[in-house]
Scaffold this motif. Structure first.
Motif, PDB file in Angstrom:
ATOM      1  N   SER A  13      63.559 -51.321  13.273  1.00  0.00           N
ATOM      2  CA  SER A  13      64.786 -51.993  13.722  1.00  0.00           C
ATOM      3  C   SER A  13      65.026 -53.358  13.086  1.00  0.00           C
ATOM      4  O   SER A  13      66.130 -53.880  13.192  1.00  0.00           O
ATOM      5  CB  SER A  13      64.801 -52.096  15.252  1.00  0.00           C
ATOM      6  OG  SER A  13      63.669 -52.783  15.684  1.00  0.00           O
ATOM      7  N   ASP A  14      64.039 -53.934  12.431  1.00  0.00           N
ATOM      8  CA  ASP A  14      64.317 -55.174  11.699  1.00  0.00           C
ATOM      9  C   ASP A  14      65.164 -54.869  10.468  1.00  0.00           C
ATOM     10  O   ASP A  14      66.042 -55.638  10.095  1.00  0.00           O
ATOM     11  CB  ASP A  14      63.015 -55.864  11.265  1.00  0.00           C
ATOM     12  CG  ASP A  14      62.381 -56.609  12.430  1.00  0.00           C
ATOM     13  OD1 ASP A  14      63.138 -57.184  13.235  1.00  0.00           O
ATOM     14  OD2 ASP A  14      61.149 -56.597  12.551  1.00  0.00           O
ATOM     15  N   LYS A  15      64.880 -53.719   9.861  1.00  0.00           N
ATOM     16  CA  LYS A  15      65.615 -53.301   8.671  1.00  0.00           C
ATOM     17  C   LYS A  15      66.939 -52.637   9.055  1.00  0.00           C
ATOM     18  O   LYS A  15      67.955 -52.831   8.405  1.00  0.00           O
ATOM     19  CB  LYS A  15      64.754 -52.288   7.900  1.00  0.00           C
ATOM     20  CG  LYS A  15      64.619 -52.592   6.431  1.00  0.00           C
ATOM     21  CD  LYS A  15      63.369 -51.937   5.873  1.00  0.00           C
ATOM     22  CE  LYS A  15      63.628 -50.889   4.835  1.00  0.00           C
ATOM     23  NZ  LYS A  15      62.407 -50.089   4.603  1.00  0.00           N
ATOM     24  N   TYR A  16      66.899 -51.839  10.098  1.00  0.00           N
ATOM     25  CA  TYR A  16      68.097 -51.125  10.544  1.00  0.00           C
ATOM     26  C   TYR A  16      68.373 -51.465  12.006  1.00  0.00           C
ATOM     27  O   TYR A  16      68.025 -50.688  12.897  1.00  0.00           O
ATOM     28  CB  TYR A  16      67.906 -49.608  10.405  1.00  0.00           C
ATOM     29  CG  TYR A  16      67.381 -49.169   9.053  1.00  0.00           C
ATOM     30  CD1 TYR A  16      68.237 -49.139   7.948  1.00  0.00           C
ATOM     31  CD2 TYR A  16      66.059 -48.783   8.885  1.00  0.00           C
ATOM     32  CE1 TYR A  16      67.762 -48.737   6.705  1.00  0.00           C
ATOM     33  CE2 TYR A  16      65.577 -48.384   7.642  1.00  0.00           C
ATOM     34  CZ  TYR A  16      66.432 -48.359   6.562  1.00  0.00           C
ATOM     35  OH  TYR A  16      65.965 -47.962   5.337  1.00  0.00           O
ATOM     36  N   PRO A  17      68.982 -52.621  12.267  1.00  0.00           N
ATOM     37  CA  PRO A  17      69.129 -53.068  13.667  1.00  0.00           C
ATOM     38  C   PRO A  17      70.110 -52.238  14.497  1.00  0.00           C
ATOM     39  O   PRO A  17      70.082 -52.295  15.717  1.00  0.00           O
ATOM     40  CB  PRO A  17      69.590 -54.523  13.539  1.00  0.00           C
ATOM     41  CG  PRO A  17      70.107 -54.663  12.159  1.00  0.00           C
ATOM     42  CD  PRO A  17      69.455 -53.626  11.310  1.00  0.00           C
ATOM     43  N   LYS A  18      70.988 -51.476  13.817  1.00  0.00           N
ATOM     44  CA  LYS A  18      72.020 -50.766  14.574  1.00  0.00           C
ATOM     45  C   LYS A  18      72.047 -49.272  14.270  1.00  0.00           C
ATOM     46  O   LYS A  18      71.739 -48.856  13.163  1.00  0.00           O
ATOM     47  CB  LYS A  18      73.404 -51.318  14.223  1.00  0.00           C
ATOM     48  CG  LYS A  18      73.727 -52.615  14.907  1.00  0.00           C
ATOM     49  CD  LYS A  18      75.039 -53.150  14.420  1.00  0.00           C
ATOM     50  CE  LYS A  18      75.194 -54.590  14.868  1.00  0.00           C
ATOM     51  NZ  LYS A  18      76.312 -55.232  14.212  1.00  0.00           N
TER      52      LYS A  18
END
Lengths: 137, 181
Positions: free
Chosen positions: B86-91
């Motif tokens: 989720s740091d790379k793809y938060p959404k």
């Protein structure tokens, strides 16, 4: 005699290992109320940071305990949990703080009052979202 | 990515012709459930943003991955750090339309929704069923569907592969309110 000692030692190690493993598996969640805030900021500023550069703001605020000060625009309850919206200068965006269940009972907050909350920042959709929030004052 | 996304939302909002047709919620619920012989894992997100235009059936949903709260802190940590990154793809996002939006009425109706679901940076087209009802200023939508982890390149390490289902049940519950300026 020696073998027996080794077996006992191994057994102790296994028990300690299992105990540590169990403790790790059941590691508690961060308790926002007892932790001090990583970042203290106003509702206006945090929203401005997110709407101008979301990627940078994400690295700065995500997963952090953020203490936000602002004026209450709305107080509501959803499935027994309190949600406090802090207004900003922006027409669309605000800071939405989802309260912990403990904080959601006996809510005496009124619209228009100044309030400081702290919670864990999970990101930005149309608004900046804080979860597990508690009221500071 | 962020600019594209902001632009999409803007376009989407701008494309609404009649204010009476837009419905929005900022506190939609999405729950996911993984059932396995070892353990059941559940996570809940109460901060889902969903926008529906009932005049043309268009829908846009936006989900913060870090808003999924688990019973166990360790599971939440693994979910964010190792599985969905989720740091790379938060959404996660969904953009699509209600195929039979003209059937929406005050009584409970089954509808079909088709669109692109993006999780973990991977996009897949899905078609799901949902129950809906529109009464006064509220448009309700609920439903559930399954997603396969492999479709979104989510890898589960072999040590814990018995603890996590390959197909995850996703339930949603949105109480959209009519959008007023």
């Amino acid at each position: 005699m020696k073998i027996r000692k080794i077996i006992i030692l191994l057994l102790i190690l296994a028990v300690v290992g299992a105990f540590i493993g169990y403790k790790m598996y059941n590691k508690p969640h961060v308790n926002v109320a007892s932790e001090s805030a990583d970042i203290t900021i106003t509702a206006n500023k945090i929203l401005a940071n997110f709407s101008s550069d979301e990627t940078t703001a994400n690295t700065k605020y995500l997963d952090k305990i953020v203490q936000v000060k602002g004026v209450v625009a709305k107080v509501e309850k959803e499935n027994g949990k309190g949600i406090v919206t802090l207004e900003t200068n922006d027409d669309f965006g605000s800071v939405i703080c989802h309260l912990t269940p403990e904080q959601s009972t006996n809510l005496t907050i009124k619209e228009g009052q100044e309030l400081t909350l702290k919670g864990i920042c999970t990101g930005f959709l149309m608004d900046v979202i804080l979860v597990k929030s508690v009221i500071v004052n | 990515m962020k600019t594209i996304y902001a632009l999409l939302i803007c376009l989407f909002l701008a494309s609404f012709t009649n204010a009476q047709d837009r419905y929005l919620t900022k506190k939609g619920t999405i729950t996911f459930f993984s059932e396995s012989p070892m353990e059941n894992i559940e996570a809940k997100n109460n901060q889902v943003l969903s926008i529906v235009d009932v005049s043309n059936g268009q829908m846009a949903i936006s989900i913060l991955m870090k808003s999924f709260l688990f019973e166990k802190a360790l599971m939440q940590e693994h979910f964010n750090e190792n599985y969905v990154e989720s740091d790379k793809y938060p959404k996660a996002t969904f953009k699509g339309s209600i195929l039979d939006f003209e059937n929406i009425s005050t009584s409970k109706t089954k509808i079909k929704v088709k669109g692109n679901l993006t999780i973990h940076g991977k996009t897949k087209e899905i078609t799901i069923e949902a129950m809906t009802a529109k009464k006064d200023d509220v448009l309700k939508m609920t439903g559930e569907f399954f997603i396969n982890l492999v479709d979104f390149d989510i890898e589960i390490p072999s040590v814990v592969k018995d603890n996590i289902a390959k197909s995850i049940k996703v339930s949603f519950n949105f109480n959209h309110e009519i959008y007023k300026k």
